[in-house]
Design a protein around this motif. Structure first.
Motif, short mmCIF file in Angstrom:
data_model
loop_
_atom_site.label_atom_id
_atom_site.label_comp_id
_atom_site.label_asym_id
_atom_site.label_seq_id
_atom_site.Cartn_x
_atom_site.Cartn_y
_atom_site.Cartn_z
N THR A 149 88.51 28.30 51.36
CA THR A 149 89.42 27.48 50.76
C THR A 149 89.80 26.52 52.02
N LYS B 29 95.60 29.30 43.41
CA LYS B 29 95.88 30.92 44.00
C LYS B 29 94.76 31.71 43.58
N LYS C 141 92.26 31.76 46.26
CA LYS C 141 92.91 32.39 47.49
C LYS C 141 92.64 34.09 47.08
N LYS C 142 92.84 34.28 45.91
CA LYS C 142 92.70 35.75 45.70
C LYS C 142 91.27 36.11 45.77
N GLU D 256 88.81 34.50 47.57
CA GLU D 256 88.69 34.88 48.90
C GLU D 256 88.91 36.01 49.35
N HIS D 257 90.02 36.70 49.10
CA HIS D 257 90.75 37.80 49.85
C HIS D 257 89.92 38.81 49.34
N LYS D 258 89.49 38.83 48.20
CA LYS D 258 88.79 40.00 47.65
C LYS D 258 87.40 40.30 48.15
N LEU E 9 86.36 39.08 51.07
CA LEU E 9 86.30 39.10 52.62
C LEU E 9 86.76 40.60 52.77
N ASN E 10 87.52 41.23 51.73
CA ASN E 10 87.80 42.70 52.10
C ASN E 10 86.96 43.57 51.26
N PHE F 112 89.14 34.01 59.20
CA PHE F 112 88.88 35.12 58.37
C PHE F 112 89.59 36.53 59.07
N ILE G 243 92.82 37.41 57.42
CA ILE G 243 92.54 37.83 56.05
C ILE G 243 92.15 39.30 55.85
N THR G 244 91.00 39.68 56.71
CA THR G 244 90.35 40.82 56.71
C THR G 244 90.22 41.52 57.72
#
Length: 428
Positions: free
Chosen positions: A175, A191, A194-195, A197-199, A201-202, A218, A221-222
């Motif tokens: 992003t 949004k 971002k969601k 990307e977060h998922k 990375l985690n 990163f 974020i994770t």
């Protein structure tokens, strides 16, 4: 000892050309040396903005290549405007104030209807195909390489379905990549990016990135482990080159609109006015896709007469030009978001024995690499006087026949050494 099987999910692979293909082409070449069997999954009918058929000959005969059909909107969009489609697919966007209605429409559709990118329609059929293949061939480790970041969604679903060990390789950020803001994203689309990307990375077991800045980004974020494995250089079978007789400043690769270094053009026009005979020696050599904004700026500064515009050449030819050009230009967008970008060609530049003039934002990761290896000089966009002085110094060395770079500590960036790092990581 039995070879470890590694399934690599990537979009860019020969006959694709350009920088995106080199990272995994070279990893695949050397992985068998470290007892890893590479299995590469690629689209059967991709829409590559750049094609380099010569790279097909570089694919290791020890690799297994799997292909599956892809449906992507670039194929349909090309019916309306092949040229615009190719440029957008390459990441070359017209400046906002110069965008036509069709430009704006293409960007809006690309950014808002295809999230995270135009290859997202490949996710479901790929998961279905690979789920079966993974089970039948007892594969326990996969790598997804992005961009396109939709390929990480393939890894995400395979992880959820099969609990394979998953490494998400980010050749570029998601992003915060330079062109992301140009996509005319709605609040909803931004949004959703971002969601996702977060998922990703985690959910991945390990994240692989190409720069320290991306790792830091990163880590906010994770908490998953993040390893930095940069791009690098390989031993290329290119015959010895005779240096250009002109004082050539060569840029090799895509010259995007936002990379337009006006203070470089200003420095050159001033040197042409101030230094006797500079005009008889100067040549600006541009190889690869060049945006119209860059060409317009060169014209604006009356530098057209010194321009040698060669267009796209094969990777083999590009390496030859790197070795025979007097000075190599490396230019990145002047933005906080691009500090993490380490252009892949940097490493090939570094072993060319030619001095590099590198331009980018303050705090750029590649500035440290250039300084540590003694392969050139870095400038941020405020350092015009320093840039002009270095160009003049390089020019005087050129006149004396003494212009060259003397790199140190380059071996750490060899593709084989970097593949060793990767093999160790996936075998842990």
């Amino acid at each position: 000892m039995e070879q470890k099987k590694l399934l690599i999910i990537t979009y860019y692979f020969p006959p694709a050309g350009g920088p995106g293909v080199q990272r995994w082409l070279k990893f695949v070449k050397y992985l068998p040396d470290f007892n890893v069997q590479p299995i590469v999954y690629v689209p059967e009918n991709p829409t590559y903005p750049i094609v380099d058929e010569a790279l097909v000959n570089e694919v290791s005969d020890q690799v297994i290549v799997l292909k599956n059909k892809i449906m992507e909107p670039y194929q349909l969009a090309a019916l309306f405007s092949k040229n615009k489609t190719k440029k957008i697919s390459s990441g070359i966007f017209p400046q906002k104030k110069k965008q036509t209605f069709l430009d704006k429409l293409f960007l809006w559709v690309r950014g808002n209807l295809f999230i995270p990118d135009a290859r997202v329609l490949w996710v479901k059929p790929s998961v279905s195909y690979l789920e079966k293949y993974i089970k039948e061939n007892n594969i326990d480790t996969i790598v997804t390489s992005g961009p396109p970041h939709s390929l990480h969604l393939i890894g995400l679903e395979l992880k959820e379905k099969l609990n394979v060990k998953w490494f998400a390789d980010f050749r570029d950020p998601w992003t915060t990549i330079g062109y992301h803001k140009a996509l005319r994203l709605s609040a909803y689309a931004a949004k959703k990016h971002k969601k996702l990307e977060h998922k990703v990375l985690n959910s991945a077991d390990t994240i692989i990135v190409t720069s320290k800045t991306t790792k830091t980004e990163f880590q906010a974020i994770t908490s998953k482990p993040i390893s930095v494995i940069t791009n690098g250089y390989d031993i290329e079978n290119v015959e010895k080159q005779t240096l250009d007789t002109k004082f050539t400043l060569a840029h090799i690769g895509s010259f995007l609109s936002d990379r337009n270094p006006r203070f470089l053009w200003e420095s050159l026009i001033e040197l042409l006015q101030e230094v006797p005979d500079f005009k008889t020696h100067l040549e600006i050599k541009l190889i690869g896709a060049v945006s119209q904004e860059v060409l317009d700026a060169i014209k604006e500064f009356n530098l057209e007469g010194y321009l040698n515009l060669l267009g796209y050449v094969s990777h083999h030819e590009a390496i030859a030009h790197q070795k025979k050009s007097q000075v190599l230009l490396l230019i990145e967008i002047n933005s906080e978001d691009t500090r993490s970008i380490i252009p892949g060609k940097l490493f090939e530049y570094m072993v060319s024995n030619r001095p590099i003039i590198a331009i980018g934002p303050q705090g750029s990761d590649f500035a440290d690499i250039i300084k540590e290896t003694n392969t050139g000089v870095f400038f941020d966009y405020s350092e015009k006087a320093k840039l002009k002085s270095v160009i003049l110094d390089f020019y005087n060395q050129y006149l004396e026949g003494k212009l060259q770079a003397n790199g140190v500590g380059l071996q750490q960036y060899s593709r084989k050494n970097l593949t060793k790092q990767l093999a160790q990581l996936i075998s842990e």
